[in-house]
Design a protein around this motif. Structure first.
Motif, PDB file in Angstrom:
ATOM      1  N   ILE A 132       0.845  -1.199   0.000  1.00 26.82           N
ATOM      2  CA  ILE A 132       0.000   0.000   0.000  1.00 26.82           C
ATOM      3  C   ILE A 132       0.883   1.253   0.000  1.00 26.82           C
ATOM      4  O   ILE A 132       1.852   1.328   0.775  1.00 26.82           O
ATOM      5  CB  ILE A 132      -0.886   0.046   1.286  1.00 26.82           C
ATOM      6  CG1 ILE A 132      -1.677  -1.250   1.465  1.00 26.82           C
ATOM      7  CG2 ILE A 132      -1.775   1.281   1.303  1.00 26.82           C
ATOM      8  CD1 ILE A 132      -2.900  -1.382   0.618  1.00 26.82           C
ATOM      9  N   LEU A 183     -16.847   3.231   3.083  1.00 31.19           N
ATOM     10  CA  LEU A 183     -16.183   2.115   2.390  1.00 31.19           C
ATOM     11  C   LEU A 183     -17.190   1.183   1.714  1.00 31.19           C
ATOM     12  O   LEU A 183     -16.963   0.726   0.595  1.00 31.19           O
ATOM     13  CB  LEU A 183     -15.311   1.341   3.389  1.00 31.19           C
ATOM     14  CG  LEU A 183     -14.416   0.247   2.824  1.00 31.19           C
ATOM     15  CD1 LEU A 183     -13.415   0.804   1.816  1.00 31.19           C
ATOM     16  CD2 LEU A 183     -13.667  -0.488   3.935  1.00 31.19           C
ATOM     17  N   ARG A 238      -9.233   0.703   7.314  1.00 26.22           N
ATOM     18  CA  ARG A 238     -10.263   0.630   6.269  1.00 26.22           C
ATOM     19  C   ARG A 238      -9.846   1.421   5.033  1.00 26.22           C
ATOM     20  O   ARG A 238     -10.146   1.045   3.898  1.00 26.22           O
ATOM     21  CB  ARG A 238     -11.597   1.163   6.811  1.00 26.22           C
ATOM     22  CG  ARG A 238     -12.312   0.180   7.715  1.00 26.22           C
ATOM     23  CD  ARG A 238     -13.482   0.829   8.414  1.00 26.22           C
ATOM     24  NE  ARG A 238     -13.050   1.765   9.437  1.00 26.22           N
ATOM     25  CZ  ARG A 238     -13.851   2.648  10.040  1.00 26.22           C
ATOM     26  NH1 ARG A 238     -15.123   2.723   9.692  1.00 26.22           N
ATOM     27  NH2 ARG A 238     -13.390   3.457  10.965  1.00 26.22           N
ATOM     28  N   SER A 239      -9.135   2.528   5.247  1.00 24.70           N
ATOM     29  CA  SER A 239      -8.706   3.334   4.093  1.00 24.70           C
ATOM     30  C   SER A 239      -7.643   2.589   3.275  1.00 24.70           C
ATOM     31  O   SER A 239      -7.517   2.831   2.066  1.00 24.70           O
ATOM     32  CB  SER A 239      -8.208   4.702   4.542  1.00 24.70           C
ATOM     33  OG  SER A 239      -7.253   4.579   5.571  1.00 24.70           O
ATOM     34  N   ALA A 240      -6.881   1.686   3.910  1.00 24.72           N
ATOM     35  CA  ALA A 240      -5.935   0.872   3.130  1.00 24.72           C
ATOM     36  C   ALA A 240      -6.723  -0.021   2.173  1.00 24.72           C
ATOM     37  O   ALA A 240      -6.353  -0.213   1.015  1.00 24.72           O
ATOM     38  CB  ALA A 240      -5.067   0.028   4.054  1.00 24.72           C
ATOM     39  N   GLN A 241      -7.851  -0.541   2.650  1.00 26.30           N
ATOM     40  CA  GLN A 241      -8.694  -1.369   1.788  1.00 26.30           C
ATOM     41  C   GLN A 241      -9.333  -0.505   0.702  1.00 26.30           C
ATOM     42  O   GLN A 241      -9.507  -0.953  -0.434  1.00 26.30           O
ATOM     43  CB  GLN A 241      -9.752  -2.103   2.633  1.00 26.30           C
ATOM     44  CG  GLN A 241     -10.678  -3.004   1.856  1.00 26.30           C
ATOM     45  CD  GLN A 241      -9.951  -4.056   1.001  1.00 26.30           C
ATOM     46  OE1 GLN A 241      -8.767  -4.326   1.173  1.00 26.30           O
ATOM     47  NE2 GLN A 241     -10.657  -4.622   0.047  1.00 26.30           N
ATOM     48  N   VAL A 247      -6.956  -0.308  -2.088  1.00 27.98           N
ATOM     49  CA  VAL A 247      -6.973  -1.542  -2.891  1.00 27.98           C
ATOM     50  C   VAL A 247      -8.167  -1.520  -3.850  1.00 27.98           C
ATOM     51  O   VAL A 247      -8.041  -1.811  -5.045  1.00 27.98           O
ATOM     52  CB  VAL A 247      -7.022  -2.789  -1.971  1.00 27.98           C
ATOM     53  CG1 VAL A 247      -7.227  -4.064  -2.770  1.00 27.98           C
ATOM     54  CG2 VAL A 247      -5.756  -2.873  -1.127  1.00 27.98           C
ATOM     55  N   ILE A 248      -9.343  -1.147  -3.330  1.00 21.93           N
ATOM     56  CA  ILE A 248     -10.563  -1.124  -4.155  1.00 21.93           C
ATOM     57  C   ILE A 248     -10.401  -0.126  -5.310  1.00 21.93           C
ATOM     58  O   ILE A 248     -10.695  -0.444  -6.472  1.00 21.93           O
ATOM     59  CB  ILE A 248     -11.802  -0.755  -3.295  1.00 21.93           C
ATOM     60  CG1 ILE A 248     -12.103  -1.902  -2.310  1.00 21.93           C
ATOM     61  CG2 ILE A 248     -13.015  -0.426  -4.161  1.00 21.93           C
ATOM     62  CD1 ILE A 248     -13.150  -1.572  -1.246  1.00 21.93           C
ATOM     63  N   ARG A 259      -8.033  -1.339  -7.954  1.00 20.25           N
ATOM     64  CA  ARG A 259      -8.692  -2.385  -8.739  1.00 20.25           C
ATOM     65  C   ARG A 259      -9.617  -1.766  -9.788  1.00 20.25           C
ATOM     66  O   ARG A 259      -9.808  -2.304 -10.871  1.00 20.25           O
ATOM     67  CB  ARG A 259      -9.501  -3.273  -7.789  1.00 20.25           C
ATOM     68  CG  ARG A 259      -9.592  -4.711  -8.171  1.00 20.25           C
ATOM     69  CD  ARG A 259     -10.485  -5.464  -7.204  1.00 20.25           C
ATOM     70  NE  ARG A 259      -9.810  -5.863  -5.974  1.00 20.25           N
ATOM     71  CZ  ARG A 259     -10.415  -5.991  -4.784  1.00 20.25           C
ATOM     72  NH1 ARG A 259     -11.708  -5.746  -4.639  1.00 20.25           N
ATOM     73  NH2 ARG A 259      -9.730  -6.367  -3.727  1.00 20.25           N
ATOM     74  N   ASN A 263      -2.886   6.011   1.001  1.00 19.85           N
ATOM     75  CA  ASN A 263      -3.590   5.887   2.272  1.00 19.85           C
ATOM     76  C   ASN A 263      -3.010   6.893   3.262  1.00 19.85           C
ATOM     77  O   ASN A 263      -1.792   7.045   3.334  1.00 19.85           O
ATOM     78  CB  ASN A 263      -3.360   4.462   2.799  1.00 19.85           C
ATOM     79  CG  ASN A 263      -4.132   4.183   4.060  1.00 19.85           C
ATOM     80  OD1 ASN A 263      -5.172   4.800   4.305  1.00 19.85           O
ATOM     81  ND2 ASN A 263      -3.624   3.269   4.861  1.00 19.85           N
TER      82      ASN A 263
END
Ligand SMILES: N[C@@H](CCC(=O)N[C@@H](CS)C(=O)NCC(=O)O)C(=O)O
Ligand SMILES: [Fe+2]
Length: 356
Positions: free
Chosen positions: A252, A293, A318-321, A324-325, A328, A336
Motif C-alpha cells: 500500500i 467504504l 479501512r482506508s488501506a482497503q 486496494v478497491i 482495482r 492511504n
C-alpha cells in the motif's frame, strides 16, 4: 538475534532470503529479484534494517537480479562469484570467503555444476545453507545450459553440501511446487538424483535426459545478470511519485499527515468512515469527501480520475482497503493516510467538528 525471511517470486518460482543481525541492523539479501525490489526494500525498511550486501548465488537464466536496483536505492553492495563472469560487482567471491552482517557471517562454498559461478552460502553456525541452484528440494539445478556439467554438479553436492551437518537446513534458489526448505540428512536419503548410493555416472545419465524446455527469459536474463541487473532500457519498478509516499511491504502507498497537509489543495481526500464517525469527536478534514467504504465501489464514478486520491479513515486500516478497491477500479494515483484521523489529530492538524 538473527532475522530470517524467505520471500518468493511467484513468476519465476525464485526464493530470495533476507538475513539480518538485530543488534547491528545489518542485513543481506540473497538472490533478490528485479521485479520485487520495492517489496524487498520495504521489508528491510519496516524491520529497521540496513541492507549492506546483496549476494547472487549465480548468473540466473530465468529472472533478472535486483542487485543493481537495490544498490541504487539503498547503497547496498553487490557480491557474486569471481567465476560468474559478471561485471560491475563490488566484491567477487571465492571458496572460503566470508561475508559479514553485524556479528554474523556467511561462508562461501563454490558449488559449480549448474553454472561455473554457482556458490552456496553457509551460515556461521552451520544451521542453515543457501544452495542456490545446486541442491534443490528432492532435485538439483539443471546442467544443460550456460556452463552446466553434471559431473561437476555431482562433486559439488557431495563435497560441499552433503558434508554439512545432517541437521543443517537447506534453502534452495527455486522450488516449482512451493516447498520451502529441506535438510542435509533428508536430501542424502531421499534425493532421487543424488541420494543414497547413486553414483556419478547414474547422476549424469539422469541429468542428460531431463528434457526441460529452456527458461522463457534466458535471452534477456543472462546478459542482464552479467551486468548485475543494470537495467539498460529495461523498465524499472517504480513506486507512485506524485507525493512523498512510502510503499509498504503490504503493498500500500502511504502518506504521512504532514505530507498530506503540504499537498492538500492538489488531491481529493476521500473519508471512508461511517456517518456517525464523520460527525464524531475526531471530526473530519475540511476538504474531504464523505464516501463510506461499503459504498465506495459503486460510487467511485463520482471521483475525479485526473486528481490523486488520499483515502482516510479512523486508524488507516479501512482506508488501506479503500486504496486496494480504487486501484482495482483503475485509479492509478491513490494513497492511504497513514494512521488515519487519529494520527492526523495527534499531529495537531485541523479537523472540522472535532472535539478538543
Ligand atoms: N519454466 C521455467 C524453467 C526454469 C528452469 O529451467 N530453472 C532452472 C534453474 S535457473 C532449473 O535448474 N530447473 C530445475 C528443474 O526444473 O528441475 C522458466 O521458463 O523460467
Ligand atoms: Fe539458475
Amino acid at each position: 538475534m538473527l532475522i530470517f525471511r524467505q520471500l518468493a517470486d511467484p513468476t519465476s518460482s525464485t526464493y530470495t532470503y533476507l538475513l539480518g543481525d538485530r543488534e547491528s541492523g545489518d542485513a543481506i539479501l540473497i538472490d533478490p529479484v528485479y521485479d520485487q525490489v520495492l517489496r524487498d526494500a520495504a521489508l528491510v525498511e519496516e524491520l529497521d534494517l540496513r541492507l549492506t550486501w546483496t549476494i547472487d548465488t549465480h548468473v540466473h537464466a530465468d529472472h533478472v537480479t535486483g542487485a543493481w536496483l537495490l544498490r541504487q536505492r539503498t547503497r547496498s553492495r553487490i557480491a557474486l562469484s569471481k567465476s560468474s563472469g559478471a561485471e560491475g560487482a563490488d566484491r567477487l567471491l571465492a571458496q572460503g570467503d566470508t561475508i559479514a552482517f553485524g556479528k554474523r557471517f556467511l561462508e562461501v562454498r563454490a558449488t559449480p555444476g549448474h553454472t561455473d559461478g554457482c556458490i552456496s552460502l553457509v551460515l556461521d553456525d552451520r544451521t542453515m545453507a543457501f544452495t542456490g541452484d545446486c541442491v534443490l528440494i528432492r532435485g538439483c539445478g539443471r546442467t544443460d545450459f550456460q556452463q552446466g556439467d553434471p559431473h561437476t554438479m555431482f562433486r559439488s553436492v557431495h563435497s560441499q553440501i552433503f558434508t554439512l551437518p545432517p541437521e543443517c537446513i537447506l534453502y534452495p534458489g527455486h522450488d516449482y511446487r512451493g516447498l520451502t526448505a529441506t535438510s542435509v540428512a533428508e536430501e542424502r536419503r531421499f534425493n532421487p538424483r543424488l541420494g543414497k548410493d547413486i553414483g556419478e555416472d547414474d547422476f549424469a545419465g539422469y541429468m542428460d535426459n531431463l528434457g526441460l524446455p529452456h527458461p522463457k527469459q534466458i535471452d534477456v536474463a543472462v546478459p542482464a545478470n552479467l551486468r548485475c541487473g543494470r537495467p539498460e532500457g529495461r523498465e524499472e519498478p517504480t513506486a507512485q511519485t506524485w507525493a512523498p509516499l512510502t510503499l509498504t511491504f503490504a503493498g500500500i502507498h502511504e502518506m504521512q499527515p504532514a505530507a498530506l497537509e503540504e499537498c492538500i489543495a492538489d488531491v481529493q481526500i476521500v473519508d471512508v468512515r461511517e456517518a456517525a464517525e464523520w460527525s464524531g469527536p475526531l471530526g473530519h478534514i475540511e476538504s474531504a469527501r464523505f464516501l463510506p467504504l461499503c459504498d465506495l465501489a459503486k460510487r467511485a464514478g463520482e471521483l475525479d480520475r485526473e486528481r490523486p486520491i488520499v483515502a482516510v479513515c479512523r486508524s488507516g486500516a479501512r482506508s488501506a482497503q479503500a486504496v486496494v478497491i480504487l486501484q482495482r477500479l483503475g485509479f492509478s494515483r491513490v494513497a492511504n493516510l497513514a494512521g488515519g484521523m487519529i494520527r492526523w489529530r495527534a499531529m495537531g492538524l485541523a479537523a472540522a467538528g472535532a472535539q478538543e
